[in-house]
Design an enzyme around this catalytic site. Structure first.
Site, short mmCIF file in Angstrom:
data_model
loop_
_atom_site.label_atom_id
_atom_site.label_comp_id
_atom_site.label_asym_id
_atom_site.label_seq_id
_atom_site.Cartn_x
_atom_site.Cartn_y
_atom_site.Cartn_z
N SER A 172 0.83 -1.21 0.00
CA SER A 172 0.00 0.00 0.00
C SER A 172 0.86 1.26 0.00
O SER A 172 0.48 2.28 -0.59
CB SER A 172 -0.95 0.01 1.19
OG SER A 172 -0.23 0.03 2.42
N GLN A 187 -6.02 10.74 -23.89
CA GLN A 187 -5.64 10.30 -25.23
C GLN A 187 -6.08 11.32 -26.27
O GLN A 187 -7.11 11.99 -26.12
CB GLN A 187 -6.30 8.95 -25.53
CG GLN A 187 -5.92 8.35 -26.87
CD GLN A 187 -6.40 6.92 -27.03
OE1 GLN A 187 -5.89 6.17 -27.84
NE2 GLN A 187 -7.39 6.52 -26.25
N SER A 211 -7.88 12.88 -29.11
CA SER A 211 -9.28 12.62 -29.44
C SER A 211 -9.50 12.54 -30.95
O SER A 211 -9.13 13.45 -31.69
CB SER A 211 -10.17 13.72 -28.87
OG SER A 211 -11.50 13.58 -29.32
N GLN A 212 -10.11 11.46 -31.40
CA GLN A 212 -10.54 11.37 -32.80
C GLN A 212 -11.85 12.12 -33.02
O GLN A 212 -12.27 12.30 -34.15
CB GLN A 212 -10.70 9.90 -33.22
CG GLN A 212 -9.41 9.14 -33.31
CD GLN A 212 -9.62 7.69 -33.73
OE1 GLN A 212 -10.72 7.15 -33.63
NE2 GLN A 212 -8.56 7.06 -34.20
N ASN A 246 0.51 4.84 -10.14
CA ASN A 246 1.35 4.78 -8.95
C ASN A 246 2.26 3.56 -9.04
O ASN A 246 2.10 2.70 -9.91
CB ASN A 246 0.52 4.80 -7.66
CG ASN A 246 -0.36 3.58 -7.49
OD1 ASN A 246 0.09 2.44 -7.63
ND2 ASN A 246 -1.64 3.79 -7.15
N ARG A 256 2.38 -7.04 -18.63
CA ARG A 256 2.64 -6.61 -20.00
C ARG A 256 4.08 -6.79 -20.47
O ARG A 256 4.34 -6.68 -21.67
CB ARG A 256 2.21 -5.14 -20.16
CG ARG A 256 0.75 -4.89 -19.84
CD ARG A 256 -0.18 -5.70 -20.72
NE ARG A 256 -1.59 -5.32 -20.48
CZ ARG A 256 -2.62 -5.79 -21.19
NH1 ARG A 256 -2.42 -6.64 -22.17
NH2 ARG A 256 -3.85 -5.41 -20.91
#
Length: 228
Positions: free
Chosen positions: A55, A87, A89-90, A158, A169
């Site tokens: 934590s 992100q 924007s499209q 964090n 990943r």
């Protein structure tokens, strides 16, 4: 792909050790931050990482800017919910001219599949521009844009979530593009907190692979964390 570390909590390891030590100290956090000896910082971090009391890792955070990745990648990325994202924007950004895209190596390696890919992208671009020229709002014309379309995104996590993100990943079983991004993020983060990120990455760098029969069979070299 370009990955840049925009910002991180100053002296993240000391900040984390301070938060952990405060629970047992008669003085305040500000004094601990200033006066705790380096060997004590490392000792506290060793206890945290060894005990799994993570934590306190949430008191330090990192912000990355990532450019030139696909929407296919960011669709995976935003599944990491204990994070903040912004992100390109499209909806508001209109793409004129040639749409930048990410082409997988498995496609690019074969001239026939590469050409097929390029033709499909060109048709999508042509239809997208035609919709814009016809007065269709960009937020509706974007429905034609492919997962391959390049995007830009800012990511804040964090330390606790970063370690979890790297565990998932950086694994060889992760999709190739987000795996590449994760490794680049780890390379940038590790020098700023070398003890905490010493054995960050796929689970196999710390022990047995948890994937069972789905294992890639090609583990990363094992890393032994230095003890305080």
């Amino acid at each position: 792909m370009h990955v840049e570390l925009l910002y991180h909590t100053p002296d993240p390891e000391r900040a984390i050790a301070t938060a952990a030590r405060l629970c047992y100290a008669p003085v305040g956090a500000a004094e601990l931050m200033e006066t705790m000896p380096e060997e004590r910082v490392k000792s506290v971090l060793s206890t945290i990482m060894g005990s799994g009391h993570f934590s306190t890792l949430e008191h330090a955070s990192y912000t990355f800017a990532v450019d030139g990745v696909s929407r296919a990648l960011t669709h995976q990325l935003v599944r990491h919910r204990i994070a903040s994202f912004n992100q390109q924007s499209q909806r508001y950004v209109k793409f004129s001219g040639e749409l930048p895209v990410v082409k997988p190596e498995s496609v690019a390696a074969d001239p026939a599949t590469s050409e097929l890919f390029d033709e499909a992208i060109a048709k999508a671009q042509e239809a997208y521009r035609a919709l814009l020229d016809a007065g269709v709002p960009a937020e509706d014309a974007r429905y034609l844009l492919p997962n391959a379309a390049e995007t830009k995104i800012v990511i804040t996590m964090n330390v606790r979530e970063l370690l979890h993100f790297f565990s998932l990943r950086c694994c060889n079983r992760a999709q190739w593009e987000i795996r590449d991004m994760a490794h680049r993020m780890l390379e940038l983060a590790r020098p700023t907190a070398p003890f905490i990120f010493a054995d960050a990455g796929a689970p196999c760098v710390r022990g047995a692979c948890p994937e069972g029969k789905m294992t890639c069979g090609n583990p990363y070299p094992r890393v032994e964390r230095e003890q305080a």
